[in-house]
Design an enzyme around this catalytic site. Structure first.
Site, PDB file in Angstrom:
ATOM      1  N   CYS A   2       0.827  -1.206   0.000  1.00  0.00           N
ATOM      2  CA  CYS A   2       0.000   0.000   0.000  1.00  0.00           C
ATOM      3  C   CYS A   2       0.863   1.259   0.000  1.00  0.00           C
ATOM      4  CB  CYS A   2      -0.896   0.024   1.219  1.00  0.00           C
ATOM      5  SG  CYS A   2      -1.865  -1.452   1.403  1.00  0.00           S
ATOM      6  N   ARG A  27       4.753   0.075  -6.167  1.00  0.00           N
ATOM      7  CA  ARG A  27       4.728  -0.750  -4.952  1.00  0.00           C
ATOM      8  C   ARG A  27       3.749  -1.912  -5.091  1.00  0.00           C
ATOM      9  NH1 ARG A  27       6.351   2.509  -0.172  1.00  0.00           N
ATOM     10  NH2 ARG A  27       4.935   1.272   1.070  1.00  0.00           N
ATOM     11  N   TRP A  75      -3.128  -2.636  -1.500  1.00  0.00           N
ATOM     12  CA  TRP A  75      -2.772  -4.007  -1.905  1.00  0.00           C
ATOM     13  C   TRP A  75      -3.473  -4.896  -0.893  1.00  0.00           C
ATOM     14  CZ3 TRP A  75       0.139  -8.233  -0.021  1.00  0.00           C
ATOM     15  CH2 TRP A  75       0.632  -9.115  -0.984  1.00  0.00           C
ATOM     16  N   ASN A 101      -1.475   2.184   6.116  1.00  0.00           N
ATOM     17  CA  ASN A 101      -0.617   1.067   5.702  1.00  0.00           C
ATOM     18  C   ASN A 101      -0.304   0.249   6.938  1.00  0.00           C
ATOM     19  OD1 ASN A 101      -0.504   2.172   3.198  1.00  0.00           O
ATOM     20  ND2 ASN A 101       1.692   2.594   3.203  1.00  0.00           N
ATOM     21  N   GLY A 102      -0.237  -1.068   6.798  1.00  0.00           N
ATOM     22  CA  GLY A 102       0.088  -1.921   7.951  1.00  0.00           C
ATOM     23  C   GLY A 102      -1.066  -2.869   8.228  1.00  0.00           C
ATOM     24  N   GLU A 483      18.259 -16.825  -9.303  1.00  0.00           N
ATOM     25  CA  GLU A 483      17.775 -15.468  -9.565  1.00  0.00           C
ATOM     26  C   GLU A 483      17.179 -15.361 -10.976  1.00  0.00           C
ATOM     27  OE1 GLU A 483      16.920 -12.939  -8.140  1.00  0.00           O
ATOM     28  OE2 GLU A 483      17.122 -11.250  -9.490  1.00  0.00           O
ATOM     29  N   LYS A 487      13.328 -14.279 -11.847  1.00  0.00           N
ATOM     30  CA  LYS A 487      12.968 -13.175 -12.742  1.00  0.00           C
ATOM     31  C   LYS A 487      11.936 -13.655 -13.758  1.00  0.00           C
ATOM     32  CE  LYS A 487      13.975 -10.485 -10.984  1.00  0.00           C
ATOM     33  NZ  LYS A 487      14.688 -10.419  -9.757  1.00  0.00           N
ATOM     34  N   GLU A 490       8.419 -14.394 -12.066  1.00  0.00           N
ATOM     35  CA  GLU A 490       7.631 -13.304 -11.498  1.00  0.00           C
ATOM     36  C   GLU A 490       7.068 -12.344 -12.536  1.00  0.00           C
ATOM     37  OE1 GLU A 490       9.550 -11.001  -8.416  1.00  0.00           O
ATOM     38  OE2 GLU A 490      11.390 -10.838  -9.530  1.00  0.00           O
ATOM     39  N   HIS A 506      19.856 -36.152  -9.686  1.00  0.00           N
ATOM     40  CA  HIS A 506      19.198 -36.735  -8.507  1.00  0.00           C
ATOM     41  C   HIS A 506      17.680 -36.563  -8.546  1.00  0.00           C
ATOM     42  CE1 HIS A 506      23.009 -37.637  -6.644  1.00  0.00           C
ATOM     43  NE2 HIS A 506      23.421 -36.419  -6.958  1.00  0.00           N
ATOM     44  N   LYS A 605       6.143  -4.266  -4.444  1.00  0.00           N
ATOM     45  CA  LYS A 605       7.567  -3.928  -4.460  1.00  0.00           C
ATOM     46  C   LYS A 605       8.187  -4.122  -3.094  1.00  0.00           C
ATOM     47  CE  LYS A 605      11.418  -2.432  -6.132  1.00  0.00           C
ATOM     48  NZ  LYS A 605      12.185  -3.448  -6.866  1.00  0.00           N
TER      49      LYS A 605
END
Ligand code: M6R
Length: 610
Positions: A2, A27, A75, A101-102, A483, A487, A490, A506, A605
């Site tokens: 948020c 964000r 969000w 926010n929170g 990584e 990428k 996502e 394996h 974000k």
């Protein structure tokens, strides 16, 4: 996650707030809203969807001469994305509006109590209880009502509040979630992060936990949760507003990938002496005895920062010869970790606001460990929790998929490992001089990789419809594979899994067939021959192989479908250059699939909740 912006000044509040909200888009959000005070009444507009789609509702059809208001991008956590659940939230008679926010942890209990007292709720959110609590505590003093309301609240909050009867002030306060106040001329701002207001002012006050402000057009008074006045100093933010613009690139992510050579120069800048073979990390605040006493290092981080930490493990174990463990912050905090005063904990974070990383740091401190932060965002919450710091100087990173911050983290970790290795006499000056020299030419070598963008785009167009990908790497470049796979998944939503190449036989080898593309990092290194043998196992099962190789490698050509050649660098620097084609590949696949590269679905974000 948020985002909050509040404005009071001499400009149309709607425009400034909407502009601020667009700068907070990165964000991640699913809905947004604005509330202003106009001619003695509060007006609220909110809806689900992207800002460009709800601009008409929030700005164009919202004719208002108001110059005070608050805005929010939400969000969803408590309650699905909907217009009702979007912020700002009001009290029963819409005389108070809150952007939050929170997470209010005891909201169920508070909601029940307030409902029993006759308050009517319009949303499913935890945040709405704040507006009703302020309403029930209001006796004519706006700031006091906010403070009294918060006495009942458990959880994390950053809030900006307006009140119809107080049209000349915004009250804001924080606990755990970040909040800043921006100082202008005859105008002032409240925001959850500095990018929202950079185009108006770079004079910023960072509120600490339990601190708040009454923000007026012509001044600001700061206070703490007890109501006592506190003195706060403004700092000049050195981030350039232009750095938070796309600058001609089609996406922030692409711009940030292309900024990486300069980011490396900035991370190194002024911290090395090639003549003496020395590294200077001024904010580190580790004394010689601290460094000698360290028997173990534990790195904690999340997501991309965690993969940077995994490279850090290889770097530090090789260059400093101290055992290193790299742990996901969300696991570390709940597993009674064995750390003590002889353990150095390194927390890595771009935003400095990741809830799991902050909690891991608190856990480490409670066990008496020294904690070092490797951080991008200045004055973020993490920078206040740690004993020492290495800023990575990547500048604002707007794309949700982290790229330049990763490169800067790797560069900072390399500097740190070289410095510690020298101090502990594992490395001599000649070695450090050599590596400083190599670090300094790395940006030019990366520029040459970036020139291959057309080749990588072409490759992306061949594989954009793949259903799944396997990424393989070994040694320093096992984390590079992790990584690269992160990428791809996502931003392109293609399933991608990374394995240490030697581990493939394996189990995952069962997946290999002509429908499973394999991206292999097989640049020259101590483990080159071993990796090559692993790739032969892929070749023998008709897997399609894309190999990231060192320029001039003729051996590998005849066994792969595609190669991307990179300049030769030493083993310890190879993760910095090898990840570049993987970032570009993920970017082009996502773009060719027509996806929202900068704001992928479901992602935020900065992940400020557990
Ligand atoms: O701000 P942080 O570095 O602490 O963030 C950690 C992760 O949330 C972040 O790296 C995330 O995995 C990114 N989406 C990766 O691209």
């Amino acid at each position: 996650m948020c985002g909050i912006i509040g404005y009071i000044g001499n400009k149309p509040a709607n425009d400034v707030i909407f502009d601020g909200l667009t700068r907070l888009e990165y964000r991640g959000y699913d809905s947004a809203g604005i509330a202003v005070i106009d001619e003695g009444a509060i007006h609220v507009r909110k809806d689900i969807g992207k800002l460009r789609n709800i601009r008409r509702l929030l700005v164009d059809d919202f004719a208002s001469s108001s110059s005070i208001g608050i805005g929010h991008t939400r969000w969803a956590t408590h309650g699905r994305p909907s217009a009702f659940n979007a912020h700002p939230h009001g009290d029963c008679i819409s005389s108070i509006m809150v952007a939050h926010n929170g997470i209010i942890e005891n909201f169920m209990k508070l909601k029940k109590r307030l409902s029993d007292e006759g308050h009517e709720f319009k949303s499913e959110t935890d945040s709405e209880v704040l507006a009703h609590l302020i309403e029930s505590n209001y006796r004519g003093d706006f700031r006091q009502a906010v403070l009294d309301a918060l006495k009942h609240v458990e959880g994390a909050y950053a809030i900006a509040v307006i009140h119809q009867k107080h049209p000349d002030e915004i009250v804001c306060i924080r606990k755990e979630s970040p909040l800043i106040v921006g100082l202008g001329i005859e105008e002032n701002f409240v925001a959850s992060d500095v990018t929202a207001i950079l185009q108006y002012t770079r004079q910023v006050v960072y509120l600490d936990n339990f601190e708040g402000a009454v923000v007026r057009r012509d001044g600001i008074s700061f206070f703490n949760i007890t109501g006592a006045s506190v003195e706060k100093k403004a700092v000049q933010v050195d981030w350039n507003p232009v750095a938070a613009e796309k600058g001609g690139f089609s996406h922030f992510m692409l711009k940030e990938i292309f900024e990486q050579p300069q980011v490396i120069r900035n991370t190194i800048g002024g911290r090395t002496s090639e003549e003496e073979g020395k590294i200077y990390l001024e904010e580190l605040k580790l004394t010689g005895p601290d460094i000698y006493r360290t028997q173990r290092i534990v790195i904690v981080a999340c997501g991309t920062a965690y993969y940077a930490g995994c490279v850090g493990k290889y770097l530090i174990e090789k260059l400093v010869q101290i055992p290193v463990e790299c742990d996901l912050a969300s696991e570390f905090r709940y597993r009674s970790p064995l750390v003590d005063a002889n353990t150095l904990v390194i927390a890595i974070s771009q935003s400095g606001e990741t809830a799991d990383t902050l909690a891991a740091v608190k856990e480490a401190k409670s066990r008496k460990a020294k904690v070092l932060g490797i951080v991008n965002a200045k004055e973020s919450s993490l920078t206040r929790e740690v004993d020492g710091l290495v800023y990575i100087h990547a500048g604002p990173e707007i794309g949700v998929a982290s790229t330049k911050a990763y490169i800067a983290m790797l560069t900072a970790l390399t500097l740190l490992a070289l410095m510690l290795g020298k101090i502990r006499s594992v490395l001599n000056s000649e070695f450090v001089k050599e590596k400083i020299k190599e670090l300094k030419i790395l940006p030019q070598q990366i520029e040459r990789v970036l020139e291959k963008h057309d080749q990588i785009r072409e490759l992306a167009s061949i594989y954009k419809h793949a259903r799944s990908f396997l990424y393989l790497g070994r040694g320093f470049n096992y984390p590079t594979a992790l990584e690269g796979a992160l990428k791809l998944k996502e931003i392109s939503y293609i399933h991608a899994e990374a394995y240490a190449a030697g581990e493939m036989k394996h189990g995952p080898i069962a997946l290999i067939d002509d429908q499973m593309p394999v991206m292999a990092i097989v640049t020259q290194s101590d483990v080159y021959d071993k990796t090559l043998s692993n790739l032969k196992e892929v070749q023998a099962r008709s897997g399609c192989l894309i190999a990231i190789v060192t320029e001039g490698d003729s051996e590998i050509r005849h066994m792969t479908d595609h190669v991307i050649e990179l300049p030769a660098v030493s083993d310890i620097l190879s993760p910095i250059i090898n990840v570049i084609p993987l970032q570009l590949f993920a970017y082009f696949v996502a773009d060719l699939r027509g996806l929202d590269v900068d704001q992928p679905r479901n992602l935020a974000k900065s992940v400020t909740v557990e």
